[in-house]
Design a protein around this motif. Structure first.
Motif, PDB file in Angstrom:
ATOM      1  N   ASN A  65       0.852  -1.181   0.000  1.00  0.00           N
ATOM      2  CA  ASN A  65       0.000   0.000   0.000  1.00  0.00           C
ATOM      3  C   ASN A  65       0.894   1.239   0.000  1.00  0.00           C
ATOM      4  OD1 ASN A  65      -1.701   2.268   1.194  1.00  0.00           O
ATOM      5  ND2 ASN A  65      -3.235   0.661   0.911  1.00  0.00           N
ATOM      6  N   ARG A  66       0.550   2.212  -0.804  1.00  0.00           N
ATOM      7  CA  ARG A  66       1.447   3.353  -1.038  1.00  0.00           C
ATOM      8  C   ARG A  66       1.028   4.618  -0.306  1.00  0.00           C
ATOM      9  NH1 ARG A  66       0.888   2.783  -7.416  1.00  0.00           N
ATOM     10  NH2 ARG A  66      -1.271   2.591  -6.678  1.00  0.00           N
ATOM     11  N   PHE A  67       0.105   4.493   0.656  1.00  0.00           N
ATOM     12  CA  PHE A  67      -0.345   5.688   1.366  1.00  0.00           C
ATOM     13  C   PHE A  67       0.805   6.377   2.095  1.00  0.00           C
ATOM     14  CE2 PHE A  67      -1.709   7.698   5.338  1.00  0.00           C
ATOM     15  CZ  PHE A  67      -2.593   8.655   4.859  1.00  0.00           C
ATOM     16  N   TRP A  68       1.548   5.630   2.906  1.00  0.00           N
ATOM     17  CA  TRP A  68       2.595   6.249   3.718  1.00  0.00           C
ATOM     18  C   TRP A  68       3.719   6.824   2.865  1.00  0.00           C
ATOM     19  CZ3 TRP A  68       1.300   7.341   8.508  1.00  0.00           C
ATOM     20  CH2 TRP A  68       0.258   6.605   9.086  1.00  0.00           C
ATOM     21  N   PRO A  69       4.184   6.122   1.809  1.00  0.00           N
ATOM     22  CA  PRO A  69       5.167   6.766   0.919  1.00  0.00           C
ATOM     23  C   PRO A  69       4.619   8.026   0.238  1.00  0.00           C
ATOM     24  CG  PRO A  69       5.216   4.384   0.622  1.00  0.00           C
ATOM     25  CD  PRO A  69       4.030   4.688   1.500  1.00  0.00           C
ATOM     26  N   ALA A  70       3.351   7.996  -0.195  1.00  0.00           N
ATOM     27  CA  ALA A  70       2.779   9.174  -0.851  1.00  0.00           C
ATOM     28  C   ALA A  70       2.639  10.328   0.136  1.00  0.00           C
ATOM     29  CB  ALA A  70       1.420   8.829  -1.467  1.00  0.00           C
ATOM     30  N   LEU A  71       2.306  10.013   1.384  1.00  0.00           N
ATOM     31  CA  LEU A  71       2.190  11.051   2.399  1.00  0.00           C
ATOM     32  C   LEU A  71       3.524  11.769   2.582  1.00  0.00           C
ATOM     33  CD1 LEU A  71      -0.197  11.919   4.308  1.00  0.00           C
ATOM     34  CD2 LEU A  71       0.949  10.595   6.095  1.00  0.00           C
ATOM     35  N   HIS A  72       4.599  10.995   2.563  1.00  0.00           N
ATOM     36  CA  HIS A  72       5.925  11.605   2.702  1.00  0.00           C
ATOM     37  C   HIS A  72       6.349  12.323   1.427  1.00  0.00           C
ATOM     38  CE1 HIS A  72      10.021  12.380   3.720  1.00  0.00           C
ATOM     39  NE2 HIS A  72      10.487  11.528   2.835  1.00  0.00           N
TER      40      HIS A  72
END
Length: 207
Positions: A65-72
């Motif tokens: 899931n790419r939520f945390w990388p996208a958030l950063h």
């Protein structure tokens, strides 16, 4: 900042090994705590918890899931956070909840009625916690839950209990329409609209 968390205890304790197949199966239909605090700058709204999230108690926890990388990448966090570090978000003016509370293996297992009910519950949360922006992570869930069949990504013309509304792409690894780069750019566009600073730490100077 005083964060409020609601929901059931996770099946897997933080810091333990990855969930087993049996633990993931047992996590179906569970709920997990929201990450909320009064006066958030942005409240991110997932579709519903996946089984990894229900088993661990961490939002967007499934590997891939790419939520945390996208958030950063979008500049919301000074470094890439692990899902287990979600409690650090309120200090950054951020929070997480879901359109529908119950966990499932796939978001398409939800019914339209669940998303409609979830939109009403979300409205109550926004009324109580007064975030400035609400970012729904998934355009299909937004269209169904808020009965906006023609809604697209980005800012929405309507507001929600006084909060500005924005629709982001679903960061699931199954969403092949967005790459990590374009997903990060979508999150950055939201951050710029909110007026929040780019919190990414600059790379140390090379020697």
């Amino acid at each position: 900042m005083d964060a409020r968390h609601t929901g059931l205890s996770p099946a897997v304790e933080p810091g333990s090994a990855r969930p087993t197949r049996a633990e993931l199966a047992a996590a179906a239909d569970r709920t997990i705590p929201d990450v909320l605090a009064p006066g958030m700058a942005v409240l991110f709204v997932g579709i519903n918890p996946g089984l990894w999230s229900a088993a661990t108690g961490w939002h967007f926890a499934r590997p891939g899931n790419r939520f945390w990388p996208a958030l950063h990448t979008g500049g919301f966090t000074p470094r890439l956070l692990h899902p287990s570090e979600q409690d650090q978000l309120p200090a950054l003016g951020l929070g997480i909840t879901n359109m529908a509370a119950r966990a499932s293996a796939r978001a398409d297992e939800l019914t339209a009625a669940e998303l409609l009910d979830g939109a009403a519950i979300l409205t109550d949360k926004v009324t109580r916690y007064r975030p400035r922006w609400v970012a729904v992570v998934g355009v299909t869930a937004y269209r169904i839950g808020f009965q906006r069949p023609k809604a697209t990504f980005g800012p929405q013309p309507e507001s929600l209990a006084g909060a500005r509304l924005w629709v982001l792409p679903n960061p699931s690894g199954l969403n092949a329409h967005f790459t990590p780069v374009t997903l990060g750019a979508a999150f950055a566009e939201l951050r710029e609209a909110t007026g929040l600073p780019d919190r990414r730490r600059p790379d140390p100077p090379s020697r």
